[in-house]
Design an enzyme around this catalytic site. Structure first.
Site: not given
Ligand code: UDP
Length: 491
Positions: A22, A120, A376, A379, A381, A384, A400-401
């Site tokens: 977030h 959010d 996983h 969103w 990821s 990116e 919601e994955q």
């Molecule tokens: N991230 C990162 N390095 C890591 C793991 C995660 O930079 O080793 C960042 C990733 O690039 C993304 C965020 O952490 O911007 C994770 O957000 P995402 O929505 O993918 O998943 P969440 O962590 O919310 O489950």
């Protein structure tokens, strides 16, 4: 009470909730409002991992001439409010609720208080407070339009019907104007429509719908039907009080990085520099994702069996909790990965790299050597990965994955899904892992998926330019400005 800023610039406050998934897009929203849309921006930081949050914000903003103002709200002591084994959701909700009094008193003490508050999904309890203090409340949903459409429609759904059709009969859950949700992709929060979690979600849906407007981290070309359904003349618009703006993709990109950052791990970048183009698969489960010891072992064996080059972000095993590092990400922690199968690191030293805890994901996905991503499906990821032009193995864990995984594999055709028992709480086996990795990295379909992701990348880049999502932010600015002026006139 909020008063207009001296120079009449709108002043947006953004309230973050715990979790890097977030915080990262919320900081990107703040940057965009500040640097491209002439807002003053204050980010109110609620976090359970202050050191990580600080360093993340520094990484995202330190290269800017003017950065958003960041206010660190005191971390509330929530221990007495939570049971012995609180769920992820309970911890977030209680942390947010307990932070509201300090948010309120800080805003009341400000010389130039914000004119609007953006919260959010987990910050909706601040909406009545925002109204009370004369601020316009908006909601930023940091995920897809499809999930947002479900959230917006939820309070209009009959829980008994959801129980009878979607849960008992496993029929797809219809969302007007959007793809229905298949039972196997449904949210945990929907599994008991007559229970308290569903009821809480339904209340949140109502509050979101009553806000002055909703911002979503997506763009029209990525999700044409859901964004149309949510648009001004869309079928879901009657459920919301204000407009819905697809303001994405708000994402960190290579063009916008702080190259001096401590997070740019030169070892991994140097290693990637030596690998052939699109030959490496990056394996990471977001900021919160953790696995059991048995699953980590199978994943290690699966990667080894696939015989593909890899970069794998590993975290110590946690049994029975797929979101074990959500509150405490451990950036900067190194911990030696002794939980990997004996001899794995040695045997694969020519083939892959294991990175404990946290990796520079945007840089890795954007490197020419990276061609695949075991993800996983968080969103951020997903976005990116699109900017990195990589094909995906979708391995959803929570939240919601599964919906995101379904969208990537079925609708967009840019991912294969790692099927196995994992989604039923079991373990995805090594053979299945090797098979999906090879499908993405070696087989023709992987190449076709990369070609499709690159088309999405082009559409994402178009969206951030003048006539795409940034136009949505411009409209958001005009709308919030007009509403606040009308209010000032007493209209
Ligand atoms: N991230 C990162 N390095 C890591 C793991 C995660 O930079 O080793 C960042 C990733 O690039 C993304 C965020 O952490 O911007 C994770 O957000 P995402 O929505 O993918 O998943 P969440 O962590 O919310 O489950």
């Amino acid at each position: 009470m909020a008063t207009a800023n001296n120079d009449k610039k709108p002043h947006a406050a953004i309230l973050t909730s715990p979790g890097m998934g977030h915080l990262i897009p919320e900081v990107e929203l703040g940057k965009s409002l500040l640097t491209q849309h002439a807002f003053d921006v204050t980010i109110f930081l609620i976090t359970t991992d202050l050191a990580t949050a600080r360093s993340q914000i520094h990484q995202q903003t330190s290269h800017l001439k003017t950065a958003p103002n960041v206010v660190e709200l005191p971390q509330p002591d929530v221990s007495s409010k939570l049971g012995p084994d609180p769920s992820l959701l309970d911890r977030i909700v209680v942390t947010m609720t307990e932070s509201l009094p300090s948010l309120r008193s800080f805003i009341l003490s400000m010389k130039h208080p914000p004119s609007l508050l953006v919260v959010d999904l987990f910050g909706t309890e601040a909406i009545p407070m925002a109204r009370d203090l004369g601020m316009q409340p908006f909601v930023f949903l940091t995920t897809s339009a499809w999930f947002s459409a479900l959230t917006i429609h939820l309070s209009a759904m009959d829980p008994n019907q959801v129980e009878n059709t979607h849960i008992k009969n496993r029929e797809p859950l219809p969302i007007p104007g959007c793809e229905p949700i298949q039972f196997e992709d449904t949210l945990e929060a929907l599994l008991d429509p007559l229970g308290p979690i569903y009821e809480g979600y339904s209340k949140v849906s109502k509050v979101i719908n009553g806000s002055d407007g909703i911002l979503i981290n997506t763009w029209q070309d990525l999700e044409p039907s859901a964004t149309k359904a949510l648009g001004d003349s869309g079928i879901l618009r009657r459920f919301t009080n204000g407009p819905v703006y697809p303001v994405g993709p708000l994402v960190r990109t290579l063009a916008d990085r702080d190259t001096g950052s401590v997070h740019v791990d030169n070892k991994v970048m140097r290693w990637l520099d030596r690998q052939p183009t699109e030959s490496v698969i990056y394996v990471s489960f977001g900021s919160g994702g953790t696995m059991s010891e048995a699953q980590i072992r199978e994943l290690a064996w699966g990667l080894e069996l696939s015989m593909q080059r890899f970069v794998w972000v590993v975290r110590p095993p946690i049994e029975g909790d797929a979101s074990g590092s959500y509150f405490d990400v451990g950036i900067g922690g190194h911990g030696s990965p002794e939980y990997l199968p004996k001899g794995f690191v040695e045997r694969t030293k020519e083939l892959g790299l294991v990175i404990p805890m946290w990796a520079p994901q945007v840089e890795i996905l954007g490197h020419a050597a990276t061609g695949g991503f075991v993800t996983h499906c968080g969103w951020n990821s997903v976005l990116e990965a699109i900017f990195g032009g990589v094909a995906m193995v979708a391995w959803p864990l929570y939240s919601e994955q599964k919906m995101n995984a379904a969208m990537l594999s079925k609708e967009l055709g840019v991912a294969v899904r790692a099927r196995g028992e994992a989604e039923g709480g079991g373990v995805v086996g090594r053979d299945e892992i090797a098979r999906v990795v090879r499908r993405v990295m070696v087989e023709e379909e992987g190449g076709a998926m990369r070609a499709k992701v690159k088309e999405l990348k082009a559409s994402a880049e178009k969206a951030v330019c003048e006539f795409g999502s940034s136009e949505s932010l411009r409209q958001f600015r005009t709308y919030s400005r007009a509403a606040s002026e009308a209010k000032a006139r007493g209209a």
